[in-house]
Structure formats: C-alpha cells, structure tokens
Design a protein around this motif. Structure first.
Motif, mmCIF file in Angstrom:
data_model
loop_
_atom_site.group_PDB
_atom_site.id
_atom_site.type_symbol
_atom_site.label_atom_id
_atom_site.label_comp_id
_atom_site.label_asym_id
_atom_site.label_seq_id
_atom_site.Cartn_x
_atom_site.Cartn_y
_atom_site.Cartn_z
ATOM 1 N N ASP A 38 0.867 -1.178 0.000
ATOM 2 C CA ASP A 38 0.000 0.000 0.000
ATOM 3 C C ASP A 38 0.902 1.226 0.000
ATOM 4 N N VAL A 39 0.950 1.933 -1.125
ATOM 5 C CA VAL A 39 1.858 3.065 -1.293
ATOM 6 C C VAL A 39 1.152 4.350 -0.863
ATOM 7 N N CYS A 41 0.317 4.945 2.521
ATOM 8 C CA CYS A 41 -0.705 4.275 3.324
ATOM 9 C C CYS A 41 -1.384 5.180 4.339
ATOM 10 N N ASP A 63 4.693 5.014 3.985
ATOM 11 C CA ASP A 63 4.339 6.427 3.975
ATOM 12 C C ASP A 63 5.527 7.246 4.461
ATOM 13 N N ALA A 87 6.982 7.503 -2.125
ATOM 14 C CA ALA A 87 6.294 6.840 -3.233
ATOM 15 C C ALA A 87 7.093 6.921 -4.525
ATOM 16 N N SER A 102 -2.672 2.021 -4.262
ATOM 17 C CA SER A 102 -2.539 3.310 -3.590
ATOM 18 C C SER A 102 -3.903 3.974 -3.555
ATOM 19 N N ALA A 131 -5.122 2.100 -8.192
ATOM 20 C CA ALA A 131 -5.124 3.343 -7.411
ATOM 21 C C ALA A 131 -6.511 3.968 -7.465
#
Length: 263
Positions: A38-39, A41, A63, A87, A102, A131
């Motif tokens: 999870d980019v 987050c 994050d 990111a 994301s 995303a």
C-alpha cells in the motif's frame, strides 16, 4: 493537547478512507495470498483492510509521514508491517510484490507518473497495480458546499481557492486510464466508487471540512472575521437545507484504475 497530523487526518478523511477501502479492494480483486504493498498508506486504512480481507497475505504499508505511521501501528495486524518510504523511490527491490495499490495519493504528488513507475518496478510480472483518487470537482459535495460559498462571498480569493483545489492532474477516469496505459500496464480498467459521508451535526461536518485540505484551513483562518462568519453561515445553511441541525449523509465519489504488469 496539540493535534497531530494523524489526528487531523482521522477527523477529516480517515473515517471516509476506511469506508472507501472496502469498495476499492472489491475493485482491485487482489489474490488472497502473496505480498501486497500500500503506497502512501497514511494512517493505514487500506493496509489494515487488506490484511483483514487477506489473512494469508503479507501486507506492507509505506508512507513518508511519521505521525501517520504511528497511528497505523496502533491497529497493526499480524500479517502487516509499516515502513517509512517515498512513493517516488520505494525502498524495495524489483519484483517484490504480487499487488501494489494506492488510495487517495496520486493527486497530491508532484510527480504521479514517477510513483506509478515505482509501483510497476516493485511488482512482479502479471501482478496488478491499482489506485483511487477523489473526484474533487464533481464527487465531494461536502467540500463543494464550502468552496462555492467562498467563491462568491470571499471573491476573488475564494474563487482562486476553488480553482486551486479542483485544478488537479486526474479529474476523470480517462485521465487515469491514460496514466496506467502510459506506464505500460495492460488490461487497464476504470470505475467510479461511491460512499456515504455521515455527519453527526454541522459542527462535525465543519471540523471534517477544515481538516480535509490544508488550503481550506489556511484560507478560512486568514479571512477577515466578518467575511469568515458570512462564509461559515452560508455553508451551514447549505448543510442544514432548511431543517434543524443534526445528522446528514452526503455522497462522496472516487475514481479508480487497475491494470496488470507485463510478463
């Protein structure tokens, strides 16, 4: 006690991002095992939702903001870990994950294409990349009520603020489709996801609004007090809709995109 970035985010968006996470994960349709990232987050809404949905998967949340990660760690699940990272330069080797996603990040980055490229790099061949972004102009009525009032009552500054918040790179599903296609992803698909934002009363709405975007908060706190009162009053009238104060439920929409890494 001073509110942290995580506190402000939780009041303004954390509760809604948790709600959006369920719909977004339905769309992503990630494998039930393997490794997921999870980019951006934030406070971990999507990360923890994925960990709960896929207990046999290993989920990593990344994050840049320490306050967010500290909040995320409070609810950490056994199959989750959180790391500090950018990111645009993810601290992982090529082909490290089966799925990368994301939520609500791309429109807040200076270089969204670079972040997508990084997600592709760290994802294995045939892995999926997805995303979502808020539809700020047409899908966030709780922000729109305030910005329309400010544009009229605090012109021209309010009008400029509205343009600035709505002037984002990805305002349509077509724009997201092109971003994914340009990154070399195949079988690209898009959709619109909708949730309900439920507020206890106008004060709950107002606190969420002021925390939703730093530009809104800074703009309102710097207004002439008389103009600020007029803007707040107009926004309150829009919220109340001619009825007594109390619970209101407003629709919020986000646009999502997914695609697959080539072999």
């Amino acid at each position: 006690m001073n509110a942290t970035n995580a506190d402000i985010y939780e009041i303004a968006m954390g509760r809604w991002s948790r709600r959006l996470s369920r719909n977004f994960l339905d769309f992503v349709a990630a494998p039930s095992c393997g490794s997921l990232i999870d980019v951006g987050c934030g406070t971990g809404s999507l990360t923890l939702a994925a960990a709960t949905r896929y207990p046999n998967a290993h989920v990593v949340g990344v994050d840049l903001i320490p306050d967010y990660l500290a909040e995320a760690l409070l609810g950490a699940a056994p199959n989750v870990r959180f790391e500090t990272g950018d990111a645009s330069k993810l601290p992982f080797a090529d082909d490290s994950f089966d799925t990368a996603f994301s939520q609500l990040l791309l429109n807040d980055l200076d270089g969204p294409a670079g972040a997508v490229s990084e997600m592709v790099r760290v994802t294995k061949p045939n892995g999926r990349i997805a995303a979502s972004v808020w539809d700020r102009q047409g899908g966030l009525s709780f922000i729109r009520m305030f910005l329309d009032a400010a544009a009229v009552l605090a012109y021209p500054a309010g009008d400029a603020l509205r343009s600035q918040i709505f002037d984002i790179p990805y305002q349509s599903e077509d724009a997201l489709f092109d971003l994914w296609s340009d990154a070399g992803l195949r079988d690209v698909d898009t959709t619109t996801l909708s949730i309900r934002m439920d507020f206890l009363d106008f004060e709950d709405y107002w606190q969420s609004l002021l925390g939703a975007h730093s530009l809104i908060r800074d703009f309102f706190t710097q207004l002439d007090p008389e103009i600020a009162l007029q803007v707040r009053t107009a926004t309150e009238r829009a919220y109340l809709g001619g009825k007594d104060d109390g619970r209101r439920s407003l629709v919020a929409s986000a646009m999502a995109v997914r695609g697959f890494v080539g072999e």
